[in-house]
Design a protein around this motif. Sequence first.
Motif, PDB file in Angstrom:
ATOM      1  N   ALA A  45       0.816  -1.199   0.000  1.00 33.67           N
ATOM      2  CA  ALA A  45       0.000   0.000   0.000  1.00 33.67           C
ATOM      3  C   ALA A  45       0.844   1.240   0.000  1.00 33.67           C
ATOM      4  N   ALA A  46       2.088   1.128   0.492  1.00 38.51           N
ATOM      5  CA  ALA A  46       2.948   2.295   0.527  1.00 38.51           C
ATOM      6  C   ALA A  46       3.613   2.543  -0.800  1.00 38.51           C
ATOM      7  N   GLY A  47       3.399   1.679  -1.784  1.00 34.36           N
ATOM      8  CA  GLY A  47       3.987   1.873  -3.097  1.00 34.36           C
ATOM      9  C   GLY A  47       5.404   1.355  -3.197  1.00 34.36           C
ATOM     10  N   ILE A 138     -15.032   1.393  -9.323  1.00 36.34           N
ATOM     11  CA  ILE A 138     -14.755   0.607 -10.524  1.00 36.34           C
ATOM     12  C   ILE A 138     -13.258   0.372 -10.667  1.00 36.34           C
ATOM     13  N   VAL A 139     -12.465   1.399 -10.352  1.00 32.05           N
ATOM     14  CA  VAL A 139     -11.014   1.279 -10.420  1.00 32.05           C
ATOM     15  C   VAL A 139     -10.519   0.159  -9.510  1.00 32.05           C
ATOM     16  N   ASP A 140     -11.024   0.108  -8.283  1.00 30.25           N
ATOM     17  CA  ASP A 140     -10.578  -0.927  -7.349  1.00 30.25           C
ATOM     18  C   ASP A 140     -11.101  -2.310  -7.719  1.00 30.25           C
ATOM     19  N   ARG A 141     -12.279  -2.359  -8.337  1.00 26.06           N
ATOM     20  CA  ARG A 141     -12.892  -3.644  -8.646  1.00 26.06           C
ATOM     21  C   ARG A 141     -12.366  -4.227  -9.956  1.00 26.06           C
ATOM     22  N   ARG A 258      -2.129  -6.774  -7.509  1.00 23.84           N
ATOM     23  CA  ARG A 258      -3.006  -6.623  -6.360  1.00 23.84           C
ATOM     24  C   ARG A 258      -3.119  -7.956  -5.633  1.00 23.84           C
ATOM     25  N   THR A 259      -3.416  -7.872  -4.379  1.00 24.19           N
ATOM     26  CA  THR A 259      -3.641  -9.103  -3.623  1.00 24.19           C
ATOM     27  C   THR A 259      -5.031  -9.610  -3.934  1.00 24.19           C
ATOM     28  N   THR A 260      -5.164 -10.905  -3.993  1.00 26.23           N
ATOM     29  CA  THR A 260      -6.476 -11.488  -4.286  1.00 26.23           C
ATOM     30  C   THR A 260      -7.351 -11.428  -3.051  1.00 26.23           C
ATOM     31  N   ALA A 261      -8.538 -10.956  -3.207  1.00 24.91           N
ATOM     32  CA  ALA A 261      -9.467 -10.852  -2.081  1.00 24.91           C
ATOM     33  C   ALA A 261     -10.869 -11.072  -2.600  1.00 24.91           C
ATOM     34  N   ALA A 262     -11.650 -11.767  -1.810  1.00 27.81           N
ATOM     35  CA  ALA A 262     -13.019 -12.045  -2.229  1.00 27.81           C
ATOM     36  C   ALA A 262     -13.846 -10.773  -2.279  1.00 27.81           C
ATOM     37  N   ALA A 263     -13.561  -9.842  -1.397  1.00 26.42           N
ATOM     38  CA  ALA A 263     -14.311  -8.583  -1.360  1.00 26.42           C
ATOM     39  C   ALA A 263     -13.347  -7.450  -1.068  1.00 26.42           C
ATOM     40  N   LEU A 264     -13.694  -6.259  -1.539  1.00 25.82           N
ATOM     41  CA  LEU A 264     -12.855  -5.100  -1.293  1.00 25.82           C
ATOM     42  C   LEU A 264     -12.919  -4.726   0.189  1.00 25.82           C
ATOM     43  N   SER A 386      -2.729   6.930   4.056  1.00 21.81           N
ATOM     44  CA  SER A 386      -2.962   5.752   4.898  1.00 21.81           C
ATOM     45  C   SER A 386      -3.746   4.645   4.199  1.00 21.81           C
ATOM     46  N   LEU A 387      -3.981   4.780   2.883  1.00 22.92           N
ATOM     47  CA  LEU A 387      -4.819   3.804   2.178  1.00 22.92           C
ATOM     48  C   LEU A 387      -3.990   2.688   1.579  1.00 22.92           C
ATOM     49  N   THR A 388      -4.550   1.476   1.575  1.00 21.77           N
ATOM     50  CA  THR A 388      -3.901   0.338   0.935  1.00 21.77           C
ATOM     51  C   THR A 388      -4.209   0.350  -0.567  1.00 21.77           C
ATOM     52  N   PHE A 389      -3.565  -0.567  -1.281  1.00 22.98           N
ATOM     53  CA  PHE A 389      -3.787  -0.656  -2.719  1.00 22.98           C
ATOM     54  C   PHE A 389      -5.259  -0.872  -3.030  1.00 22.98           C
ATOM     55  N   GLU A 390      -5.910  -1.783  -2.291  1.00 28.32           N
ATOM     56  CA  GLU A 390      -7.304  -2.118  -2.574  1.00 28.32           C
ATOM     57  C   GLU A 390      -8.271  -1.004  -2.189  1.00 28.32           C
TER      58      GLU A 390
END
Length: 447
Positions: A45-47, A138-141, A258-264, A386-390
């Motif tokens: 998330a920190a890039g 939409i960008v995150d999904r 991105r990390t795989t996750a079932a939901a954002l 403070s935001l993560t990639f997702e």
Amino acid sequence: MPDRVLPSSPGPAAGNTQRPTADNAPRPTVSKTPSPTADNAPSPAAGIALDPATDNTPSPTAGIALDPATGRPAGRAQALVLLFASCLSVLGSVLLAPVLPSIQQAFAGTPGVAALTPVLLTVPALVIGLTATVAGRIVDRLGRKRLLVGALVVYAVVGTAPLWLGSLHLILVSRVLVGLTEAAIMTCCTTLLADYFAGPRRNRYFGLQTVFTTVAATIFLAVGGLLGAHSWRTPFWLYAVSLPLAFLAARHIWQPRRTTAAALPPLPWRRLLTPVGVTLIGGLVFYVLIVELSYVLDGIGVKSSSTIGFVSAIASLATAVAAWSFAKVARFGPRVTIPAAFVLSGLGLLGLGLAESLPVAVAGAVVAGLGNGLLLPALLTWALGSLTFEQRGRGTGVWTSALFIGQFVCPLVVLGLSGVLTGLSSALLVVGAVAVLVAGGTRFIRA
């Protein structure tokens, strides 16, 4: 890249057949570099670019994301595509300003033409404010690159549509669609800059984003006037510039891993609401100089269009200089940069409100321009820090919505204050005072 170094055990010396025992066996030494833990491991998330093998060790290009397909770090090519694409949002807001009277004359027989024509200029900003949050989701999904390339192509189609449309209402619809595509483009560009770069590099590119858009606004305003001298439709050809940008984006932009996750994961609203709320005010303060400077100059007796344009160019230059320097002052953190930006913008607006001569007005415009140059990158860094990639796409969308809603309501707020008080000067004094008060409040923010 291994995070522990295990030197090879030395073999037996010549003529020495003694087998190593617990007492004499050479012991491998462990480097003092600590292995990453929950507390010290760099976060995607920190890039920070991570080693593909271990996914938890900083690479030599720490602070820059790596292309998952090639392993190459993000660089100037990716940054320039995103910075130039960011300029398209100001293309929609300033390009038509010089030809609005011609458009109104061309559709003089349309009912409500006097009210509809100015809306052509402002409706894209309103649509960005209302839809950027959706674009962020939409960008995150779905991913950054696909949405960016698609939006750039559609932007060219709907942006140039008024070249052939014969109805003012249809042109207005096309402008709404321009706003939708701009929301997607701005959200993708800002999110990708935050994805690709971290730390000082990210601060530098956030500052350059303001530099690019400020300079682009000045250029587009001049070009719009030159093209408008031929026909009011001619400036719409400039919207086709997004097609080569779409090609460059398809070629150079890549989707970060991105990390795989079932939901954002949910947004951290408790941490995000304050930066977004301050950004709403910041958008209003930022836009006052752009909208009202020419009226201030006219009010003190400056009637020359060239003089007004020259003063506006000086203010834009001040904005660009401050934005360019943001990377150097960003190390002080939002607790310093945001109050400083609001203080400068507020003092500049107070100066414009009190101005009775051209030198005072120029000084106020320059000080406000310096504040504007620091304001947007400082607010953006604070909101996304403070935001993560997702979470970053949605967070960027919320921030962009707040910014553009603030810009859209700016003329309405100033107009309302001017009516309630004793004119534009009093309205500028109120907005300037509010900016200074906000600076005092943000001095105590939790960075």
